[in-house]
Design a protein around this motif. Structure first.
Motif, PDB file in Angstrom:
ATOM      1  N   VAL A  34       0.835  -1.206   0.000  1.00 25.80           N
ATOM      2  CA  VAL A  34       0.000   0.000   0.000  1.00 25.80           C
ATOM      3  C   VAL A  34       0.871   1.258   0.000  1.00 25.80           C
ATOM      4  O   VAL A  34       0.462   2.298  -0.506  1.00 25.80           O
ATOM      5  N   TYR A  35       2.069   1.153   0.533  1.00 22.90           N
ATOM      6  CA  TYR A  35       2.979   2.310   0.467  1.00 22.90           C
ATOM      7  C   TYR A  35       3.607   2.450  -0.908  1.00 22.90           C
ATOM      8  O   TYR A  35       3.927   3.559  -1.341  1.00 22.90           O
ATOM      9  N   PHE A  36       3.770   1.330  -1.579  1.00 24.17           N
ATOM     10  CA  PHE A  36       4.242   1.375  -2.969  1.00 24.17           C
ATOM     11  C   PHE A  36       3.227   2.172  -3.818  1.00 24.17           C
ATOM     12  O   PHE A  36       3.594   2.890  -4.721  1.00 24.17           O
ATOM     13  N   TRP A  37       1.941   2.043  -3.463  1.00 25.79           N
ATOM     14  CA  TRP A  37       0.931   2.844  -4.160  1.00 25.79           C
ATOM     15  C   TRP A  37       1.004   4.303  -3.722  1.00 25.79           C
ATOM     16  O   TRP A  37       0.834   5.210  -4.517  1.00 25.79           O
ATOM     17  N   LEU A  38       1.222   4.495  -2.424  1.00 20.03           N
ATOM     18  CA  LEU A  38       1.144   5.853  -1.868  1.00 20.03           C
ATOM     19  C   LEU A  38       2.335   6.721  -2.270  1.00 20.03           C
ATOM     20  O   LEU A  38       2.179   7.924  -2.510  1.00 20.03           O
TER      21      LEU A  38
END
Ligand code: HAS
Ligand code: CU
Length: 552
Positions: A229-233
């Motif tokens: 989800v941080y890779f997205w953020l």
């Protein structure tokens, strides 16, 4: 024509093609995933049945995989290629070839995995938890996607390294630095999902072993799932930190703060997967507690980001003569889609982040876990903050790469699109949060609970979700219209690739940020600390029959 600095610093057309190839695929995934999303909300409202006996979990899987894994990974890699090529310099032929190999590996993998899902041979949701089992081609396809994304990332790292060779002793360009942090985070994180797929799920689906250690595979998945989800953020943060300041005519508050936030996100994103497994038996509560503390550590760089963004807006406002507490708000360029679209995403991240903190708080997670509240949470964070920012980026980046212009009419449509999205999401995500508090399950077909006494309480919220889902679907159609227009039909011209400058021109980020050995070293130490003993426990105490090399 006299070459202005903006035309001189255009992304090289060969790199632009590489980037655009990723975007075509990303927007195709959006179209397919969006249609499935609409169907889901309609089915959950209890008013619509799927035709031809289509399985609810099949469409849920297509939706999750297309939106969560394919749209995101393709968009992010396309954006990062453009960002690195723009700020660290045109790719070498070798780097560009590497990028293309990555793209094709991901594309072939997506084809394999999605064919199996569409054949209903892999209706295992985007988390593909065992003991749900998919066809082996699905797992192999996912492996291709992951390995392809690594190869893509290597092209970015190669270009960054080349920049450093030419500019010894200097910190790399901020936007490229951020892209490389995100790629590093991604490579470290995907090692977890790659291990469960290669060593557990693939051999099991091929029939080479007859059992898997389910807890081990879930734990390896969540080792990956949170940094996912941080890779997205992080690409959204790249836009908020470096691009938004330029668009609003302001400055980056602090280059050093931005780099520090990114490094902290890299360090603390990974050793926190247990916050998705707080209700799961078989994991020592002491280790859950430790990972909850680490989760609160990873909140800090997001709070730093909020601080830096407010500082940018506030200083920009003061510079333009704004006064009072909210004066900065009025001087923002509300008619510019490049600003407004990501800003709506940014504002949504305040409740989205607050929801995350609720989830991470162990006692409160007991209330919301596995309810549709969690679905509401990630439709605010991923499907609003992140995705609206991605749309906002594509509205200038696509024309920049295709040599066209964002016209006034498309700009207007883009702003309308974002507000439609926002309204749709208020209905959908808002009602998911409330319904979740009433105990409604996530991931469940209406047919499994539709007749229950509680379901009557949930139905009004589910209707609100169907309304929201339908509004969002209109939003998706608008995005696709704008994307196709900007890629193929908009008038030719030069669209700017906006990259901000720091407020203090003398600011040079400390070189310690470029000490990759140190950061990756600390990252590994934190992972070993958070996971070694739990993994030993999980393997040692596995139920009979799932122990030993042969079965896991
Ligand atoms: Fe989450 C579950 C905890 C952030 C996505 N999360 C999920 C799932 C997804 C997801 C997909 O601890 C479901 C997975 C599944 O299928 O089971 N999440 C957190 C925490 C944060 C967080 C602590 N999540 C995200 C982000 C996501 C995302 C980002 C996607 C992009 N999440 C959890 C937990 C669970 C979970 C548990 C498991 C729940 C369960 O029981 O299963 C934090 O990182 C959030 C920190 C954010 C902030 C906000 C900072 C605000 C900023 C904006 C400033 C705005 C400005 C504009 C300046 C502290 C930077 C001003 C404008 C004005 C108008 C004033
Ligand atoms: Cu998480």
């Amino acid at each position: 024509m006299k070459k202005t600095s903006s035309t001189l610093s255009k992304v090289d057309s060969r790199d632009a093609k590489l980037s655009m190839a990723h975007f075509y695929f990303a927007f195709f995934a959006l179209a397919l995933g969006g249609l499935m999303g609409l169907l889901q909300t309609l089915v959950r409202s209890g008013k619509v049945n799927l035709p031809g006996g289509i399985n609810y979990y099949e469409i849920l899987t297509v939706h999750g995989i297309m939106m969560g894994l394919i749209l995101t990974t393709f968009f992010i890699m396309g954006f990062q290629h453009a960002a690195v090529s723009k700020t660290a310099g045109t790719y070498s032929n070798a780097a560009r070839r590497t990028g293309w190999i990555g793209f094709w590996a991901m594309t072939i993998g997506t084809g394999m995995a999605s064919t199996m899902v569409l054949l209903n041979k892999a209706s295992v949701l985007y988390t593909f938890y065992a003991p749900l089992q998919a066809h082996w081609i699905f797992y192999l396809g996912l492996t291709f996607v992951v390995v392809g994304s690594w190869i893509d990332g290597i092209a970015q790292i190669m270009t960054y390294a080349k920049w450093h060779k030419k500019n010894p002793g200097k910190p790399g360009p901020l936007l490229s630095f951020m892209a490389v942090v995100n790629t590093t985070l991604w490579i470290v994180a995907t090692l977890g999902v790659a291990s469960t797929v290669l060593f557990q799920l693939l051999p099991w689906s091929l029939g080479w072993v007859d059992r898997v250690n389910v807890l081990l595979s879930r734990t390896l998945f969540w080792y990956f799932g949170h940094p996912l989800v941080y890779f997205w953020l992080l690409p959204a943060y790249m836009c908020w930190y470096t691009i938004i300041p330029k668009i609003i005519g302001g400055k980056i508050f602090s280059d050093t703060l931005a780099r520090l936030a990114f490094i902290l996100l890299l360090l603390f994103s990974i050793p926190v997967g247990f916050h998705h497994q707080l209700t799961e038996p078989g994991i020592d509560p002491a280790w859950k507690f430790i990972q909850v503390i680490l989760t609160f550590m990873v909140v800090i760089p997001s709070l730093m980001t909020a601080f830096a963004l407010f500082a940018t807006f506030e200083r920009n406002g003061r510079m333009k003569g704004a006064t009072g507490v909210m004066g900065w708000f009025r001087v923002l360029p509300w008619n510019d889609a490049r600003f407004t679209v990501p800003f709506i995403g940014m504002a949504s991240f305040i409740p989205g982040g607050a929801g995350g903190i609720i989830n991470a708080s162990n006692q409160m997670d007991q209330v919301v876990h596995n309810t549709i509240w969690v679905t509401g949470h990630f439709h605010l964070t991923a499907a609003t903050s992140v995705v609206l920012t991605f749309f906002g980026i594509s509205y200038w980046l696509v024309p920049h790469l295709t040599g066209r212009k964002l016209t006034k009419s498309m700009n207007k449509l883009a702003i309308i699109q974002a507000w439609i999205w926002f309204v749709g999401m208020v209905f959908m995500s808002g009602s998911m949060h409330f319904e979740g508090l009433l105990g409604a399950p996530r991931r469940s077909a209406f047919s499994t609970y539709g007749g229950s006494a509680q379901a009557a309480e949930w139905i009004p919220y589910q209707i609100a979700q169907a309304v929201g889902g339908s509004i969002l679907f209109i939003g998706i159609i608008l995005v696709l219209i704008i994307f196709i227009n900007l890629a193929f039909f908009a008038p030719k011209g030069d669209e700017e690739f906006p990259v901000g400058e720091t407020e203090n021109p003398e600011e040079v980020a400390p070189l310690i940020f470029e000490n990759w050995k140190l950061w990756i070293g600390i990252c590994i130490v934190l992972i070993l600390f958070a996971y070694t003993i739990p993994f030993i426990d999980i393997i040692k105490n596995a139920p009979p029959g799932s122990k030993g090399f042969k079965t896991w």
